[in-house]
Motif scaffolding. Structure first.
Motif, PDB file in Angstrom:
ATOM      1  N   ARG A 110     -55.933 -57.358  69.524  1.00  0.00           N
ATOM      2  CA  ARG A 110     -54.886 -56.379  69.786  1.00  0.00           C
ATOM      3  C   ARG A 110     -55.385 -55.241  70.668  1.00  0.00           C
ATOM      4  O   ARG A 110     -54.638 -54.677  71.467  1.00  0.00           O
ATOM      5  CB  ARG A 110     -54.369 -55.805  68.467  1.00  0.00           C
ATOM      6  CG  ARG A 110     -53.031 -55.113  68.599  1.00  0.00           C
ATOM      7  CD  ARG A 110     -52.706 -54.204  67.405  1.00  0.00           C
ATOM      8  NE  ARG A 110     -52.940 -54.814  66.116  1.00  0.00           N
ATOM      9  CZ  ARG A 110     -52.002 -55.426  65.393  1.00  0.00           C
ATOM     10  NH1 ARG A 110     -50.787 -55.542  65.834  1.00  0.00           N
ATOM     11  NH2 ARG A 110     -52.315 -55.928  64.212  1.00  0.00           N
ATOM     12  N   SER A 167     -57.205 -63.267  68.631  1.00  0.00           N
ATOM     13  CA  SER A 167     -56.807 -63.036  67.248  1.00  0.00           C
ATOM     14  C   SER A 167     -55.321 -63.337  67.123  1.00  0.00           C
ATOM     15  O   SER A 167     -54.600 -63.451  68.124  1.00  0.00           O
ATOM     16  CB  SER A 167     -57.047 -61.585  66.853  1.00  0.00           C
ATOM     17  OG  SER A 167     -56.128 -60.761  67.548  1.00  0.00           O
ATOM     18  N   SER A 210     -60.609 -56.494  65.099  1.00  0.00           N
ATOM     19  CA  SER A 210     -61.132 -55.693  63.988  1.00  0.00           C
ATOM     20  C   SER A 210     -62.007 -56.504  63.033  1.00  0.00           C
ATOM     21  O   SER A 210     -62.918 -55.967  62.408  1.00  0.00           O
ATOM     22  CB  SER A 210     -59.977 -55.058  63.211  1.00  0.00           C
ATOM     23  OG  SER A 210     -59.159 -56.070  62.654  1.00  0.00           O
TER      24      SER A 210
HETATM   25  C1  LIG Z   1     -51.209 -65.862  56.358  1.00  0.00           C
HETATM   26  C2  LIG Z   1     -52.001 -65.167  57.414  1.00  0.00           C
HETATM   27  C3  LIG Z   1     -52.739 -65.926  58.283  1.00  0.00           C
HETATM   28  C4  LIG Z   1     -53.473 -65.313  59.291  1.00  0.00           C
HETATM   29  N1  LIG Z   1     -54.192 -66.091  60.133  1.00  0.00           N
HETATM   30  C5  LIG Z   1     -54.919 -65.512  61.100  1.00  0.00           C
HETATM   31  C6  LIG Z   1     -55.718 -66.282  61.995  1.00  0.00           C
HETATM   32  O1  LIG Z   1     -55.773 -67.509  61.920  1.00  0.00           O
HETATM   33  N2  LIG Z   1     -56.418 -65.637  62.953  1.00  0.00           N
HETATM   34  C7  LIG Z   1     -56.401 -64.264  63.080  1.00  0.00           C
HETATM   35  O2  LIG Z   1     -57.060 -63.747  63.987  1.00  0.00           O
HETATM   36  N3  LIG Z   1     -55.659 -63.536  62.258  1.00  0.00           N
HETATM   37  C8  LIG Z   1     -54.914 -64.111  61.276  1.00  0.00           C
HETATM   38  N4  LIG Z   1     -54.145 -63.326  60.470  1.00  0.00           N
HETATM   39  C9  LIG Z   1     -53.978 -61.888  60.805  1.00  0.00           C
HETATM   40  C10 LIG Z   1     -55.106 -60.991  60.355  1.00  0.00           C
HETATM   41  O3  LIG Z   1     -54.875 -60.604  59.018  1.00  0.00           O
HETATM   42  C11 LIG Z   1     -55.166 -59.729  61.242  1.00  0.00           C
HETATM   43  O4  LIG Z   1     -53.928 -59.072  61.188  1.00  0.00           O
HETATM   44  C12 LIG Z   1     -55.494 -60.015  62.713  1.00  0.00           C
HETATM   45  O5  LIG Z   1     -56.628 -60.854  62.796  1.00  0.00           O
HETATM   46  C13 LIG Z   1     -55.753 -58.713  63.420  1.00  0.00           C
HETATM   47  O6  LIG Z   1     -55.971 -58.933  64.794  1.00  0.00           O
HETATM   48  P1  LIG Z   1     -56.831 -57.906  65.660  1.00  0.00           P
HETATM   49  O7  LIG Z   1     -58.198 -57.778  65.094  1.00  0.00           O
HETATM   50  O8  LIG Z   1     -56.714 -58.324  67.076  1.00  0.00           O
HETATM   51  O9  LIG Z   1     -55.985 -56.569  65.505  1.00  0.00           O
HETATM   52  P2  LIG Z   1     -56.347 -55.206  64.759  1.00  0.00           P
HETATM   53  O10 LIG Z   1     -56.720 -55.445  63.365  1.00  0.00           O
HETATM   54  O11 LIG Z   1     -55.227 -54.302  65.061  1.00  0.00           O
HETATM   55  O12 LIG Z   1     -57.659 -54.714  65.491  1.00  0.00           O
HETATM   56  C14 LIG Z   1     -57.697 -54.245  66.802  1.00  0.00           C
HETATM   57  C15 LIG Z   1     -59.095 -53.720  67.037  1.00  0.00           C
HETATM   58  O13 LIG Z   1     -59.226 -53.330  68.390  1.00  0.00           O
HETATM   59  C16 LIG Z   1     -60.017 -52.152  68.450  1.00  0.00           C
HETATM   60  N5  LIG Z   1     -59.692 -51.465  69.702  1.00  0.00           N
HETATM   61  C17 LIG Z   1     -58.497 -50.928  70.078  1.00  0.00           C
HETATM   62  N6  LIG Z   1     -58.591 -50.424  71.327  1.00  0.00           N
HETATM   63  C18 LIG Z   1     -59.849 -50.635  71.750  1.00  0.00           C
HETATM   64  C19 LIG Z   1     -60.557 -50.317  72.948  1.00  0.00           C
HETATM   65  N7  LIG Z   1     -59.963 -49.719  73.970  1.00  0.00           N
HETATM   66  N8  LIG Z   1     -61.858 -50.676  73.046  1.00  0.00           N
HETATM   67  C20 LIG Z   1     -62.485 -51.300  72.000  1.00  0.00           C
HETATM   68  N9  LIG Z   1     -61.859 -51.632  70.838  1.00  0.00           N
HETATM   69  C21 LIG Z   1     -60.555 -51.295  70.728  1.00  0.00           C
HETATM   70  C22 LIG Z   1     -59.629 -51.374  67.233  1.00  0.00           C
HETATM   71  O14 LIG Z   1     -60.670 -50.479  66.874  1.00  0.00           O
HETATM   72  C23 LIG Z   1     -59.429 -52.469  66.196  1.00  0.00           C
HETATM   73  O15 LIG Z   1     -60.613 -52.726  65.464  1.00  0.00           O
HETATM   74  C24 LIG Z   1     -53.436 -63.914  59.438  1.00  0.00           C
HETATM   75  C25 LIG Z   1     -52.703 -63.143  58.540  1.00  0.00           C
HETATM   76  C26 LIG Z   1     -51.995 -63.758  57.533  1.00  0.00           C
HETATM   77  C27 LIG Z   1     -51.207 -62.921  56.592  1.00  0.00           C
END
Ligand SMILES: Cc1cc2nc3c(=O)[nH]c(=O)nc-3n(C[C@H](O)[C@H](O)[C@H](O)COP(=O)(O)OP(=O)(O)OC[C@H]3O[C@@H](n4cnc5c(N)ncnc54)[C@H](O)[C@@H]3O)c2cc1C
Lengths: 254, 309
Positions: free
Chosen positions: B202, B227, B260
């Motif tokens: 994200r 992700s 994250s």
């Molecule tokens: C039933 C179920 C199944 C799921 N299956 C999966 C799956 O298979 N795979 C999966 O990935 N997720 C899955 N999820 C979702 C999971 O729970 C998380 O919501 C998801 O992985 C979060 O994605 P993310 O880390 O990209 O986003 P976020 O958690 O929002 O993290 C974004 C990160 O980016 C960092 N960031 C933002 N801007 C910058 C910048 N400019 N420079 C550096 N860092 C920055 C932030 O500090 C943060 O740590 C599932 C959820 C459920 C409920």
């Protein structure tokens, strides 16, 4: 059109689970339980079909302990009309009610209730098997649309888009059919307080597995449940140059 | 013991996931046959016959098997089952779709996603998003198993000389009709077998911004992952998702950028050999499993990294 939505009570996806120290199971005492997230998506999809006038009745079914009524009530608050709990004290995560047992239970219920469509989660986030929907379709001899990210119903015509490893695949299924949901089918709503109150008055039947002629003797004996190997945190590097140096000279991966 | 592998293929080539599945079968031990079911799948059957250590290829070739639907494939597997002690497929969307259908018809409780073979009837499999490992023993007379491909070594894809036998395919059931497929085409390596994976989350912010991830991946000859949040936000297509409910990867190097480190994501990549995390939040959980962490704004350091490689 009558829709059947099987759901499961599972450890909430935000909980970091612990393995019991005797290696017999995962600790479930005093842990937050919720509807399996994929099943919430299934309920939402059914409710949307009802809201658009395509479905007449939504029946949620769960197999589990007495307390699984909580998950049925939540599903009712989202919009399910009626609920059935097939009550069992067998474990529902590991070493008890297995996908084949689930499929046989659902088949027996479906032969009574005669729904036109079943929408259920593609996998439950406890045992991660990803089998029940496919097994149910097999036992009924119905078409299956697994890992659905889009569902269109037009009279008797069911069109489903599936998330597969290569991308997306679209199929037309003959009716009745089983749909299993993937994450992007929809974004489930939260139940509103008045609907939670109303849900308490909806019909919830509790039945015994024996009434359906099924039993939950496990075919897969759980020999042991253990913690996975832990990966420890490494180091923080201060700059891109330091990172490149580590990757080249220490890890030797680039 | 005799083992049947249900091959994942595209009627021309055998997918690498099939090879790793054969690797698991070799650990069980016994004769190994491969079912190649498709349409005009001669080439795939010949390719399968080249794989080292295979006894026989069973080719089921019919127009209605072109898209290898579960409804059409399951009865063939059921028909062949009595000759085998084990039937294996990769735990890919192909295998996950078809094998449970065959298992139910055989009244067998399938064992999903095995990561090790303890004995011919006992296997380890991850549960709870890989936060627990269950050792299970099957009491079914025939074992139907899907295999986590990242944990088994593939045999040599050449050097074999198996015979090819034709299976006489019955009538189509026509329960489902193929409409279309929209597959991502890419020159990059395939995500689940790539040596290096660069994944964005994200934090990358938009589809447009994902170009910096692509540039880094191309510099490294890497596959691109993501992700769930990045896929949900449509930065990238669904087949990029790594995690509990997406793809499982275990490359030599995994670079997580703006991710994250939710347990559901870790479930899909924590067996990578070396993990690098780039995140501006020094408390992000991803750092607790990363070998090398860089606390920084990805928009500064990713282009810099790409430029310096
Ligand atoms: C039933 C179920 C199944 C799921 N299956 C999966 C799956 O298979 N795979 C999966 O990935 N997720 C899955 N999820 C979702 C999971 O729970 C998380 O919501 C998801 O992985 C979060 O994605 P993310 O880390 O990209 O986003 P976020 O958690 O929002 O993290 C974004 C990160 O980016 C960092 N960031 C933002 N801007 C910058 C910048 N400019 N420079 C550096 N860092 C920055 C932030 O500090 C943060 O740590 C599932 C959820 C459920 C409920």
């Amino acid at each position: 059109m009558k829709i059947f939505v099987p759901i499961k009570r599972v450890v909430d996806y935000n909980v970091k689970i612990r393995v019991k120290s005797d290696g017999s199971a995962v600790e479930l005492a005093n842990v937050k339980m919720s509807i399996n997230p994929f099943d919430e998506i299934a309920i939402e999809e059914a409710v949307r079909l009802k809201e658009s006038g395509k479905a007449s009745e939504i029946i949620v079914v769960t197999i589990g302990p007495e307390k699984a009524q909580e998950q049925i009530r939540t599903a009712m608050a989202i919009g399910a009309d009626r609920g059935i709990l097939v009550k069992t004290d067998a474990p529902i995560d590991l070493g008890g009610v297995e996908p084949l047992g689930v499929a046989k239970t659902l088949k027996a219920l479906i032969e009574k209730e005669k729904p036109d469509l079943v929408i259920m989660g593609k996998q439950s986030i406890d045992d991660d098997s990803n089998q029940s929907g496919q097994m149910l379709a097999a036992l009924l001899g119905w078409a299956q649309g697994t890992f659905a990210s889009k569902l269109d119903i037009d009279g008797d015509k069911i069109t489903v888009t599936r998330e597969v490893d290569g991308g997306l695949e679209t199929l037309e299924l003959s009716s009745p059919a089983i749909i299993t949901t993937d994450l992007r089918l929809n974004e489930p709503r939260y139940a509103k307080l008045p609907d939670i109150m109303k849900a308490k008055k909806k019909q919830l039947d509790i039945i015994e597995p024996s009434e359906l002629g099924v039993d939950y003797t496990a075919r897969l004996e759980i020999i042991n449940v253990s913690e996975p190997e832990q990966r420890s945190a490494g180091i923080k590097v201060a700059s891109v140059d330091a990172l490149i140096d580590k990757l080249k000279n220490e890890a030797k991966v680039i | 013991m005799s083992i049947l592998i249900v091959a994942e293929h595209d009627n021309t080539n055998i997918k690498s996931a099939t090879l790793s599945t054969i690797g698991a079968a070799m650990q069980i031990g016994g004769d190994i046959d491969i079912l190649v079911a498709g349409s005009n799948c001669d080439e795939a059957a010949s390719a399968a016959a080249q794989i080292a250590g295979i006894s026989k290829i069973i080719k089921a070739d019919a127009p209605h098997l072109e898209h290898q639907s579960a409804e059409e494939l399951a009865p063939i597997i059921v028909d062949l089952a009595s000759n085998y002690s084990h039937i294996l497929t990769p735990a890919t969307t192909f295998g996950k779709n078809i094998l449970p259908r065959a298992a139910a018809l055989l009244d067998v409780q399938q064992i999903s996603d095995i990561i090790s073979v303890e004995s011919p009837d006992t296997f380890k499999r991850p549960v709870y998003a890989g936060n627990a490992i269950a050792t299970v023993r099957s009491s079914d007379s025939i074992k139907l198993i899907t295999v986590r491909t990242t944990t088994f070594d593939a045999p040599n894809a050449s050097g074999g000389n198996a015979s090819v036998e034709d299976y006489s395919v019955g009538k189509a059931l026509n329960l489902s009709k193929f409409v279309k497929q929209e597959f991502s085409v890419s020159e990059r390596p395939e995500l689940t077998s790539a040596k290096i994976v660069v994944s964005g989350g994200r934090g990358v912010g938009s589809k447009e911004n994902f170009k910096i991830i692509e540039a880094l991946a191309d510099k490294l000859g890497a596959a691109i992952g993501a992700s769930r949040a990045a896929v949900d936000a449509e930065f990238v297509p669904n087949d990029y998702q790594v995690g509990q409910t997406g793809k499982i990867v275990a490359p030599d190097l995994y670079i997580a950028i703006g991710i994250s480190g939710a347990i559901q994501h870790l479930a899909g990549m924590k067996d990578s050999k070396v993990i690098v995390a780039i995140n501006k939040d020094e408390d992000a959980p991803i750092f607790s499993i990363a070998d090398y962490g860089l606390v920084a704004d990805l928009f500064d350091v990713v282009p810099e990294l790409e430029g310096k490689l």
